[in-house]
Design a protein around this motif. Structure first.
Motif, short mmCIF file in Angstrom:
data_model
loop_
_atom_site.label_atom_id
_atom_site.label_comp_id
_atom_site.label_asym_id
_atom_site.label_seq_id
_atom_site.Cartn_x
_atom_site.Cartn_y
_atom_site.Cartn_z
N ILE A 87 41.56 -8.09 21.50
CA ILE A 87 40.03 -7.00 20.99
C ILE A 87 39.22 -7.33 21.61
O ILE A 87 37.80 -7.03 20.78
CB ILE A 87 40.50 -7.45 19.47
CG1 ILE A 87 40.74 -8.04 18.73
CG2 ILE A 87 42.14 -6.54 19.50
CD1 ILE A 87 40.99 -8.46 17.75
N HIS A 88 39.04 -8.36 21.89
CA HIS A 88 37.23 -8.59 22.74
C HIS A 88 37.97 -9.37 24.35
O HIS A 88 37.69 -10.02 24.11
CB HIS A 88 37.35 -10.28 22.26
CG HIS A 88 35.87 -10.82 22.46
ND1 HIS A 88 35.12 -11.45 20.74
CD2 HIS A 88 35.13 -10.46 23.04
CE1 HIS A 88 34.13 -11.30 21.62
NE2 HIS A 88 33.93 -10.90 22.82
N VAL A 89 37.02 -8.07 25.09
CA VAL A 89 36.85 -7.94 26.03
C VAL A 89 35.62 -6.86 26.64
O VAL A 89 35.22 -6.72 25.74
CB VAL A 89 37.82 -7.37 27.12
CG1 VAL A 89 39.35 -8.20 27.03
CG2 VAL A 89 38.16 -5.30 26.89
N HIS A 90 34.46 -7.67 27.78
CA HIS A 90 33.68 -6.42 28.43
C HIS A 90 34.03 -6.37 29.44
O HIS A 90 34.17 -6.71 29.78
CB HIS A 90 32.58 -7.86 27.96
CG HIS A 90 32.53 -8.65 26.75
ND1 HIS A 90 31.42 -8.06 26.19
CD2 HIS A 90 32.77 -9.73 26.61
CE1 HIS A 90 31.66 -8.54 24.91
NE2 HIS A 90 32.28 -10.04 25.26
N VAL A 91 34.06 -4.21 29.02
CA VAL A 91 34.82 -3.65 30.89
C VAL A 91 33.27 -3.04 30.84
O VAL A 91 34.08 -1.90 31.21
CB VAL A 91 35.88 -3.65 30.22
CG1 VAL A 91 37.03 -4.75 30.05
CG2 VAL A 91 35.79 -2.81 28.95
N VAL A 189 32.00 -1.87 14.32
CA VAL A 189 31.08 -2.64 15.01
C VAL A 189 30.82 -3.85 15.48
O VAL A 189 31.54 -5.01 14.88
CB VAL A 189 30.09 -2.42 13.65
CG1 VAL A 189 28.69 -2.66 14.19
CG2 VAL A 189 30.23 -0.70 13.13
N LYS A 190 30.18 -4.29 16.36
CA LYS A 190 29.83 -5.28 16.72
C LYS A 190 28.33 -6.13 16.82
O LYS A 190 27.50 -5.10 16.63
CB LYS A 190 30.67 -5.90 18.36
CG LYS A 190 30.16 -6.98 18.47
CD LYS A 190 31.41 -7.78 18.90
CE LYS A 190 31.23 -9.51 19.09
NZ LYS A 190 31.10 -9.34 20.61
N THR A 191 28.40 -7.19 15.88
CA THR A 191 27.35 -7.74 16.18
C THR A 191 27.12 -9.39 16.72
O THR A 191 28.56 -9.69 16.75
CB THR A 191 26.02 -7.78 15.06
OG1 THR A 191 25.48 -8.95 15.09
CG2 THR A 191 27.10 -8.82 14.02
N THR A 244 34.77 -13.86 15.19
CA THR A 244 35.11 -14.09 16.80
C THR A 244 34.98 -15.47 17.40
O THR A 244 33.45 -15.99 16.98
CB THR A 244 35.34 -13.23 17.61
OG1 THR A 244 36.05 -13.57 19.01
CG2 THR A 244 34.09 -12.68 18.12
N HIS A 245 35.09 -16.48 18.29
CA HIS A 245 35.39 -17.49 18.75
C HIS A 245 35.22 -18.51 17.80
O HIS A 245 34.80 -19.72 17.48
CB HIS A 245 33.64 -17.92 19.16
CG HIS A 245 32.70 -16.77 19.84
ND1 HIS A 245 33.70 -16.36 21.02
CD2 HIS A 245 31.49 -15.76 20.21
CE1 HIS A 245 32.70 -14.88 21.80
NE2 HIS A 245 31.87 -14.52 20.97
N LEU A 246 35.82 -18.67 17.15
CA LEU A 246 36.91 -19.31 16.44
C LEU A 246 36.40 -20.85 16.41
O LEU A 246 35.67 -21.50 15.93
CB LEU A 246 38.00 -18.97 15.30
CG LEU A 246 38.65 -19.96 14.67
CD1 LEU A 246 38.31 -19.98 13.08
CD2 LEU A 246 39.93 -19.17 14.25
N THR A 303 40.75 -13.02 24.40
CA THR A 303 39.49 -13.80 25.65
C THR A 303 38.72 -13.78 25.86
O THR A 303 38.60 -14.84 26.00
CB THR A 303 40.36 -12.75 27.22
OG1 THR A 303 40.08 -11.62 26.80
CG2 THR A 303 41.82 -12.46 27.36
N ASP A 304 37.91 -12.89 25.40
CA ASP A 304 36.37 -12.26 26.01
C ASP A 304 36.69 -12.68 27.37
O ASP A 304 35.63 -13.28 27.81
CB ASP A 304 35.75 -13.82 24.42
CG ASP A 304 33.99 -13.53 25.35
OD1 ASP A 304 33.83 -12.18 25.59
OD2 ASP A 304 33.10 -14.67 25.09
N LEU A 305 36.68 -11.83 28.19
CA LEU A 305 37.49 -11.81 29.88
C LEU A 305 35.51 -10.61 29.64
O LEU A 305 35.51 -10.26 29.23
CB LEU A 305 38.04 -10.54 29.89
CG LEU A 305 38.21 -10.02 31.94
CD1 LEU A 305 38.66 -10.97 31.71
CD2 LEU A 305 39.25 -8.83 31.43
#
Ligand SMILES: [Zn+2]
Length: 438
Positions: A87-91, A189-191, A244-246, A303-305
């Protein structure tokens, strides 16, 4: 040609024609036989056969008759799990914009997902309401991976500092309207990346999330005394919102004594969700190891890919999962946090499990034992003895990745002039069309 060879060829043709005639009666398209199924939602952690028909899971049972399936694959010795949910990628790749997550900092999903057993990703805010539909037509609509998205509270999305620090472009109404227009794709929603002392980005994101009835994911940006982490997780976020980024250690996740910030425990009690979001700069052993020892485990592994993490300590979803194995988490707990938990967090409860009727997104994983090493954001290594490798990935019941060809016939057992060996009933790789008679 000897008579033995002639007879062998005749027998082979009889078998082949019998196979194609009986194919119509076989109720399953594909049977994964003898694997160790881990399906945390259904509390299955045992050797089970998995039968698939019409892209859906048809049956999971101790013994399913191979004669009922068109294609049988022996997966004994492997884990069979729901397709992984990251649930955390950049595509949002392909726009040509330099230094931007709505551009060059993103990657095309299909090259990074299936080979790691991932079948669903959620883009974490690359696009806002102004460019979401461009992201959709450019990437979401053209990918084989299921791509969902957190929409950025910034209208322009993650296009860099000038855009991401612009409070005037953080509007709850158009953000929520776009989310509601694409309910099937926008799951939150992301901030992110905010450097100022104001609470505005978080407050607007929560407002948009409330209007659209979806969770908010927070990358808490630059640490500021004016907006402490404790207030974020104990007051500003709603139950179900995601921090995120715990394990980055960048925003007081760990306090002076080396303990987890007590506010995180309090936030967890309130129902705030804690996600890994490893990335290129958001995972440290000196934060993660003590937190895990204290029992502060992540709700979801992600991942935060992006281009800054793909070849660094992060690498891919399985490598991030391996890190939790190396810190002592069991395989089934790791799978829970990579399938059913993230699916629930984004309110996609139809995903992340192998219940009969569910879409047949499946990962077949091998657990290797040996001497391995896992690296954090500052290049520090933790040694481990286990490593997950993806052998096979199914998307909607069809093979989309097969590392060692376990679904394929040996070339020297095929006719001399063999052509395409697959079938559209189970194969989306080679070929995407049925075998025809010559
Ligand atoms: Zn990110």
């Amino acid at each position: 040609m000897t008579s033995i060879m002639q007879r062998a060829i005749v027998v082979m043709f009889i078998v082949l024609s019998w196979m194609s005639q009986s194919a119509a009666q076989q109720k399953y398209d594909l049977l994964l036989k003898g694997g160790h199924v881990i399906d945390p939602k259904n509390k299955i952690n045992a050797v089970r056969d998995v039968a698939i028909a019409n892209g859906k899971v048809a049956a999971v049972a101790a013994k399913i008759d191979p004669a009922e399936a068109f294609k049988v694959v022996d997966v004994s010795g492997y884990y069979v799990t729901p397709g992984l949910v990251d649930i955390h990628v950049h595509v949002y790749a392909g726009t040509g914009e330099q230094g931007s997550y709505a551009g060059d900092n993103s990657v095309y999903p299909d090259g990074f997902t299936f080979r790691a057993g991932v079948t669903t990703v959620a883009d974490a805010g690359c696009a806002g309401w102004r460019n979401f539909e461009d992201f959709k037509q450019r990437i979401i609509d053209r990918s084989k991976t299921r791509v969902l998205a957190f929409i950025n509270i910034v209208g322009n999305g993650m296009r860099g500092g000038k855009f991401e620090q612009d409070l005037a472009d953080m509007e709850a109404k158009p953000t929520s309207e776009m989310a509601l227009r694409h309910k099937d794709l926008i799951i939150g929603v992301k901030t992110a990346h905010y450097a100022g002392p104001e609470w505005t980005p978080v407050e607007r994101a929560v407002e948009a999330g409330t209007l659209a009835n979806i969770p908010v994911m927070v990358d808490f940006g630059i640490n500021h005394a004016e907006r402490p982490l404790s207030e974020l997780v104990t007051r500003k976020l709603r139950p179900g919102d995601i921090y995120t980024h715990l394990y980055s250690g960048l925003r007081n996740e760990q306090v002076e004594s080396g303990k987890v910030n007590p506010a995180l425990w309090e936030g967890r009690k309130r129902g705030v969700i804690f996600d890994v979001g490893h990335g290129g700069g958001s995972f440290l052993w000196r934060i993660a190891v003590p937190a895990m020892k204290e029992g502060f485990v992540p709700d979801s592994i992600s991942t935060d890919l992006h281009i800054g993490s793909m070849n660094a300590g992060m690498k891919d979803m399985l490598n991030v999962m391996d890190k939790f194995l190396a810190m002592g988490m069991s395989v089934d707990e790791v799978i829970l946090r990579s399938t059913w938990n993230p699916a629930r967090e984004i309110k996609r409860e139809e995903l992340g499990h192998l219940s009969p009727g569910a879409v047949a997104d499946v990962a077949v994983l091998r657990l290797e034992k040996g001497a391995f090493g896992f690296v954090d954001m500052h290049g520090a290594r933790l040694r481990g003895t286990q490593k997950l490798t993806c052998e096979l990935t199914l998307r909607e019941g069809k093979v989309v990745y097969d590392l060692n060809g376990i679904t394929r016939p040996d070339w020297d057992k095929l006719p001399r002039d063999y052509k395409q060996t697959g079938d559209t009933r189970w194969d989306a790789v080679t070929p995407a069309r049925p075998v025809r008679n010559p």
